[in-house]
Design a protein around this motif. Structure first.
Motif, PDB file in Angstrom:
ATOM      1  N   UNK A 182       0.797  -1.230   0.000  1.00 42.41           N
ATOM      2  CA  UNK A 182       0.000   0.000   0.000  1.00 42.41           C
ATOM      3  C   UNK A 182       0.826   1.273   0.000  1.00 42.41           C
ATOM      4  N   UNK A 183       1.953   1.281   0.689  1.00 37.53           N
ATOM      5  CA  UNK A 183       2.620   2.553   0.971  1.00 37.53           C
ATOM      6  C   UNK A 183       2.898   3.349  -0.290  1.00 37.53           C
ATOM      7  N   UNK A 184       2.287   4.521  -0.417  1.00 34.54           N
ATOM      8  CA  UNK A 184       2.456   5.296  -1.646  1.00 34.54           C
ATOM      9  C   UNK A 184       3.870   5.829  -1.821  1.00 34.54           C
ATOM     10  N   UNK A 185       4.624   5.898  -0.754  1.00 35.52           N
ATOM     11  CA  UNK A 185       6.007   6.356  -0.852  1.00 35.52           C
ATOM     12  C   UNK A 185       6.985   5.202  -0.970  1.00 35.52           C
ATOM     13  N   UNK A 186       6.466   3.970  -0.992  1.00 36.57           N
ATOM     14  CA  UNK A 186       7.335   2.794  -0.977  1.00 36.57           C
ATOM     15  C   UNK A 186       8.299   2.856   0.215  1.00 36.57           C
TER      16      UNK A 186
END
Lengths: 300, 208, 827
Positions: free
Chosen positions: B147-151
């Motif tokens: 999920x993490x949009x910033x990876x």
């Protein structure tokens, strides 16, 4: 106070163990006491201790999310102090219960009954030790200290003795009559209780010093909670314990001054002292949980 | 025997904006209700303001976030203290709760310094991050990692991650890692402070 | 080799990138760390329609809110219900091919789809507006009522009496889009029966949209953010992509990645220590809201007195910087240089000390920053929407533009023109909406005034010509508004009540049913605005219940453009209908069904759009292919704004009167003496000069309401969308941000319930006592749902718009919603 179940459980369990042990101690002084006299001491005390412990265990079961599976709690005895605590608690309950019935019905020889009592008492003391280890979590500086078992055993001694004293004073009031054994029991147990109360008060400054010197920030948070946020409760508990101890001593002095005077003059100071001491211990135990702070997030 | 000896999370603290996409993705995947949150994002802030004579202000404000679920520790205190063995360390090194054994005594929650175990009102047992074990066995990533949009989140074999990225997990507001030996590798935010030596404070304690 | 050295930018070799990854473990400032999604971009077993567990199928869809991004949300469907959201699993971590992971809001989309507040049936109001008393009616009855009213109003007052309100609740889809107002299905319907009253510009950027036309001739956009890999310095004014544009494929990713690749320095100018600041900024300039223009003036003073400005650029490309380059009719002393040097109208020298008093930024910092900005090149100056949403917003918007002009960084790679980031568009063909013959168009913020005083409004009041809405073309025009507003279409909009300023005033206005006779709300949740409708039409969720296309084009994903197939997870819930279907029924009642539909269903239109677009993008997949693949991506390359103008300003002039960048705008000079505005407290200035307009620092009102109140755009919601998601409210509670100094003075601790109030209204919510906001400033995050309590009528939802003003700015006729003075008290 979401840990209220645990407050009640730890206090009642420690009281029950203390009462049982106190009775045991008293037996040591019981040479020459008539059997009847002894029964009139043991009876009330055991009647108090047994049901209280059962109540304590029931209350602690209410704390569980899934009490119907409570038996699973015995599966980790070798590693989990909580598992050991429950095992020892059941041991104490069963052995102490059997002993009480045996005493009542005069089963077996006195010697065997005594041996049974000793084993029961040891498991009770083991229970208190296990409880102290349950809370000695390395992630909770306020609890992970020798002060925890010290305070738990002091509670055991204090509440146990004062509970026996109270039950004896009550029974003396209800069924008056000469009972030297009872008088001696009351004397010695009152002295022990008063001493335990004073010790409990004396230990506090040392505990606060321990918190202050502890390197972890969580300890400082606990310290602030005790001495800043909840200082009225802390001070109040000490006052109640001290007043209780004084009242007990006053009652003793009264009793000796009146020589063998029985009855209400002795009863009310004893009961009030008991009430004060129980209240003081209750507040202290609530503080024990309220100032619990874990390392990491708690230390902020 | 699972595909991993010991799973670990890798977290790049220098990228985290505290958005909590990880938290909500986890709740979405596991259908968690409000009040039961397996992944949390504490914020640690500090610094001061100084107001000058002309009303102009100077400051040295800083803040950073840490995304945290369960660290599936090598020395898991929750497993040690659990009276029923419900809390156990199993395949892939994942620490998880067996709901059939759990009695809901909350002792694990009392002990864990990362607040990982959470009480589940519906089942009346404890629950916590299980590293999305069901997805791992199918070769998929945990929901939070995906999920993490910033990876900023990743995962893998603990040994490999440590060899590549170091072994840092003792950063405020987390506790010293020697206590339970978490399988968590953090790439520190430039302002990150070592555990126990912080000058800041937890900005969102009610969200942990 | 130090980690602060400049690596190659776009030509980063794999071994070089790996080194950066490892040096991240040693921890240099800000640029290092995980180089994106190294270990795995997608699950090994996860083909685009994979990721499904047994018994599930995955459909592609998109989250369609006004966040400035556009994320795919793949929906796992089991037994006819969406049970899980999976993120994009295509792409990697390269700029221009990034994985477009949905943000925290989109991850909770199931809580919107299945919210108990979903609108279920058409509703007709009984009782007063806003009372919340409804009668459920049939679609037939609802569409008849609406059609009949339209006919009645057109015959009585003309099409100009029917207004299409601003609404971005469903944006970025092709058929079911509520914005721009001229491109919605509602617009198409109205254009079948003679048109409607449209509006120009928007709540997001209404002031810069008006101002940029005078400064640069038209909307240019800035360089795209991926281009900042070429910058050495990036200065962001009121720009917060890490909280507002949180898509993993959007500007949050692009700015972070660009910094990582280039190691450029970032300065963030913002009243809050935003998450963009904490993540990207090497320096945070804490500034009083609404004073950025004074800050720039202070810096300009330093640059000019130390000769650091780019005189060559200003001479060649700009008009009005100095006396030698003024337009003909400009009086002497009206150049910007004269303004700065104290030789202008006000005679005040704009020293750093002068600026420090206004802005709160120390004079020495202003000096240091001026030198740094002037001497570090290439330098990208950009802005978000924060600095222009003030009562002096038009001039404020020109501050970063002016700064980029002073340092001559316009039109070059790594530079910028001071606007918000732009991008190259994909040549998409979307839903056609026919022609709107109605000539007058009002600003987005004028509708409350046009209800009472619309008839007879002229250009001086902000009425523009819908044939050409450029500010320059509307300095003077012959368009007159022929009617007050009698009907409002409120589609996917919460701007009727929740998002418009001064809620209490609007409620009072709308309570008079003789003024606005019909309010039609089309939405999928019972929003605050829906409560004030006369007719509520339940919309299907465009995310999950219809077939549509979503797209990202021209800004907010750097150099990535894409198209997402929005597939159907299940039928529309309850008795809701897709907007196209419900409007078809109304069209039918109006006798224009064939004109409206051209015989096509919504799916037919989607196929048609794809076919038309394929003529311009040959490798666009077919309908079936796109449905299976889910997304079509294209690297559209970096956008260098105004490059042609920079190359040759004579051959490629701007659309300004002089053809150059107008620091002194001759058109604004004309308007100054002609237009209607509040001349005591508002100004129209040809130069970007700082004015202390309504509710800015120094306002006498501060004796009663000392704190500046802004409404920052918050991670819990996208404006008011997602405002009823329980998971999001738990993750990001609605709190008023207040500096510790101000809180301590009021005895306020974090989570204390406080009242924030001024003469316009009051709201109560818990406080967040923090160091992360400038002293003297509070922020009530905008978009929370207005919730007046039954007992005392005070809002308990924390809605900032009970505090904001409806005043129209001087010439944008737009919103100064961040200019509000308040007091805060513990409850």
């Amino acid at each position: 106070m979401h840990e209220f179940y645990l407050v009640v459980f730890t206090l009642t369990a420690q009281l029950a163990v203390g009462a049982f042990v106190a009775l045991g101690l008293v037996q040591v002084f019981a040479h020459g006491a008539a059997a009847g006299e002894r029964d009139r001491v043991n009876g009330p005390a055991l009647t108090l201790a047994g049901p209280l412990l059962v109540l304590g265990l029931a209350v602690s079961a209410m704390h569980l999310g899934s009490p119907l599976r409570a038996a699973n709690s015995l599966l980790h005895v070798g590693t989990s102090w909580l598992s050991a605590e429950i095992a020892l608690g059941l041991c104490f309950l069963v052995l102490g219960g059997v002993f009480a019935v045996a005493e009542w019905c005069k089963w077996g020889r006195p010697g065997s009954r005594t041996a049974l009592a000793v084993v029961a008492a040891l498991s009770g003391l083991g229970l208190v030790w296990a409880m102290s280890q349950v809370y000695s979590l390395r992630t909770v500086p306020a609890w992970a200290t020798p002060f925890t078992p010290v305070n738990f055993f002091l509670t055991t001694l204090l509440l146990g003795s004062v509970a026996v004293v109270a039950s004896l004073a009550t029974s003396a009031h209800v069924t008056p009559g000469e009972n030297a054994f009872r008088d001696r029991s009351v004397l010695w147990l009152s002295l022990i209780a008063a001493a335990a109360a004073v010790a409990t008060i004396a230990v506090q400054p040392a505990y606060l010093a321990y918190l202050t010197d502890h390197p972890d920030a969580a300890a400082q948070v606990s310290m602030d909670l005790l001495t800043v946020t909840y200082w009225p409760a802390l001070v109040g508990s000490q006052v109640m314990l001290g007043a209780g101890a004084l009242l007990l001593l006053f009652a003793l002095v009264q009793a000796f001054a009146a020589r063998r005077r029985q009855g209400t003059a002795l009863t009310w100071p004893v009961l009030v002292a008991t009430g004060l001491i129980v209240a003081g211990e209750l507040v202290l135990r609530i503080l024990f949980y309220a100032t619990m702070t874990r390392i990491g997030f708690g230390g902020q | 025997m699972g595909a991993y000896k010991q799973l670990a999370f890798l977290f790049d603290q220098s990228k985290c904006t505290g958005c909590k996409a990880c938290q909500v993705a986890c709740k979405d995947k596991h259908d968690l209700p409000v009040g039961q949150t397996w992944r949390r994002v504490p914020e640690y802030s500090g610094g001061q303001w100084r107001i000058g004579v002309d009303g102009a202000v100077t400051h040295d404000i800083w803040t950073y976030y840490t995304s945290l679920s369960c660290n599936h520790c090598d020395d898991p205190i929750c497993v040690e203290v659990c009276p029923s063995t419900a809390m156990h360390k199993g395949e892939n090194g994942i620490v998880s709760v067996d709901p059939a054994l759990c009695i809901g005594c909350k002792y694990c929650a009392m002990a864990c310094p990362y607040d990982a175990p959470q009480f589940d009102e519906a089942t009346r047992t404890m629950s916590k991050c299980d590293f999305c074990a069901d997805r791992i066995t199918k070769g998929k990533r945990p929901a939070c990692v995906a999920a993490c949009p910033m990876c900023a989140l990743d995962f893998g074999e603990a040994e490999e991650l440590r060899a590549k990225y170091g072994d840092e997990a003792s950063l405020e507001p987390l506790p010293e890692q020697s206590v339970t030996r978490p399988n968590l590798v953090i790439l520190p935010h430039p302002k990150a402070q070592p555990s126990g030596h912080g000058t800041g404070h937890l900005a969102n304690p009610t969200e942990i | 080799m130090t980690s602060t050295s400049e690596p190659d930018t776009l030509s980063l070799t794999p071994s070089r990138r790996k080194f950066l990854a490892w040096s991240g473990a040693i921890g240099a400032a800000g640029m290092v760390g995980l180089p994106g999604c190294t270990l795995q971009y997608s699950d090994p077993a996860d083909a685009p329609l994979g990721g499904a567990e047994e018994g599930e199928r995955i459909v592609w869809n998109a989250c369609l809110v006004n966040c400035g991004s556009r994320c795919p949300v793949r929906m796992a469907v089991r037994d006819g219900r969406v049970i899980r959201i999976e993120p994009d699993n295509t792409g990697d971590d390269d700029l221009g091919n990034q994985q477009i992971r949905a943000c925290v809001r989109g991850r909770s989309i199931r809580q919107r789809m299945y919210s108990p507040e979903r609108l279920k049936k058409p509703l007709k109001r009984v009782g007063k507006r806003g009372e919340g008393k409804w009668e459920e009616i049939s679609w037939d009855e609802a569409t008849t009522i609406v059609a009949d009213k339209i006919k009645e109003l057109i015959s009585k007052y003309g099409n100009e009496s029917i207004y299409h309100n601003y609404g971005t609740g469903v944006i970025g889809a092709a058929v079911a889009r509520s914005w721009p107002p001229g491109n919605t299905a509602v617009a198409r319907l109205m254009n079948c029966v003679g048109g409607f009253l449209n509006h120009y510009n928007d709540y997001s950027a209404g002031n810069i949209e008006a101002a940029v036309d005078f400064h640069y001739g038209a909307w240019m956009g800035n360089n795209s953010n991926d281009d900042t890999v070429n910058s050495k310095l990036v200065v962001m004014f009121g720009n917060n992509p890490h909280e507002t544009r949180m898509s993993g494929g959007g500007e949050m990713f692009v700015t972070q990645k660009a910094k990582q690749l280039s190691g450029h320095k970032v300065i963030v100018v913002d009243p809050r220590f935003s998450d963009t600041a904490m993540n990207l900024a090497d320096e945070w300039v804490a500034i009083r809201p609404g004073t950025d223009l004074a800050f720039v003036a202070g810096m300009a003073h330093v640059m000019i007195s130390e000769g650091l400005h780019d005189q060559e650029f200003l001479d060649k490309y700009c008009s009005g910087f100095d006396e030698e380059h003024l337009p003909e009719n400009a009086p002497p002393g009206s150049s910007y240089r004269s303004y700065i040097e104290g030789k202008g109208e006000d005679g005040i020298e704009k020293t750093p000390e002068w600026a420090a008093k206004i802005t709160g930024v120390p004079a020495n910092d202003i000096r240091r920053l001026a030198r740094e900005i002037a001497m570090t090149k290439p330098c990208n100056i950009n802005q978000g929407w924060g600095i222009q949403r003030h009562s002096n917003g038009e001039s404020q918007a020109r501050a970063p533009m002016l700064l980029s002009n002073l340092i001559g960084q316009v039109g070059i790679p790594g530079g910028g023109n001071g606007e918000r980031e732009g991008a190259n568009p994909l040549p998409l063909v979307l839903f056609p909406t026919l022609e709107n013959p109605v000539r007058p168009t009002i600003s987005f913020y004028m509708w409350t005034k046009a209800i009472t005083d619309g008839k007879g409004m002229t250009y001086r009041d902000g009425v523009r010509d819908s044939l050409d809405t450029n500010s320059n073309s509307n300095v003077v025009n012959d368009v007159v508004l022929g009617s007050n507003i009698k009907m409002i279409w409120n589609y996917g909009s919460n701007a009727l009540i929740n998002q418009h300023g001064d809620i209490n005033h609007t409620i009072e206005l709308l309570s008079d049913e003789s003024k606005v006779e019909m309010i039609v709300v089309i939405d999928n949740q019972m929003t605050v605005s829906a409560r004030y409708a006369d007719i509520v039409l339940p919309d299907a969720m465009a995310s999950g219940e219809t077939i549509d296309l979503a797209w990202q084009s021209a800004a907010t994903a750097g150099n990535l453009g894409y198209l997402i197939f929005c597939d159907k997870a299940h039928e529309p819930l309850y008795d809701s209908k897709p907007v196209y279907e419900m409007l078809t029924e109304i069209a039918d009642k109006l006798g224009v069904r064939e004109k409206f539909t051209e015989g096509r269903t919504q799916e037919d239109w989607v196929r048609w759009m794809l076919d038309e677009t394929r003529k311009k993008i040959p490798d666009l997949p077919s309908f079936e292919e796109l449905r299976a693949k889910g997304i079509y991506r294209q690297n559209v390359g970096p956008y260098i704004s105004m490059a042609k103008f920079r190359e040759d300003p004579v051959a490629n002039p701007l659309e300004t009167p002089s053809g150059k960048i107008e620091i002194y705008s001759s058109n604004l000079a004309r308007m100054r003496d002609d237009w209607n505005y509040d001349q005591g407290s508002q100004w129209i200035d040809p130069l970007p000069v700082y004015r202390q307009t309504r509710e800015l620092p120094g306002d006498a009102l501060q004796l009663r309401y000392p704190l500046q109140c802004i409404g920052h755009h918050y991670k819990q919601r996208t404006h008011s969308s997602y405002g009823n998601s329980p998971w999001l409210k738990e993750a990001h509670p609605q709190l008023v941000w207040i500096n510790k100094i101000d809180a301590d003075a009021r005895g306020i601790a974090t989570n204390d319930q406080v009242r924030v109030f001024n003469d316009r209204g009051a709201t109560e919510l818990p406080a967040f006592v923090t160091e992360r906001i400038a002293p003297g400033v509070v922020s009530v995050p905008q978009g929370a749902w207005y919730a007046p309590s039954a007992s005392d009528g005070v809002d308990k939802g924390g809605c900032v718009n009970v505090l904001t003003s409806q005043q129209l700015n001087a010439y944008s006729k737009g919103n100064g919603q961040h200019s509000a003075l308040v007091q805060v008290e513990k409850v």
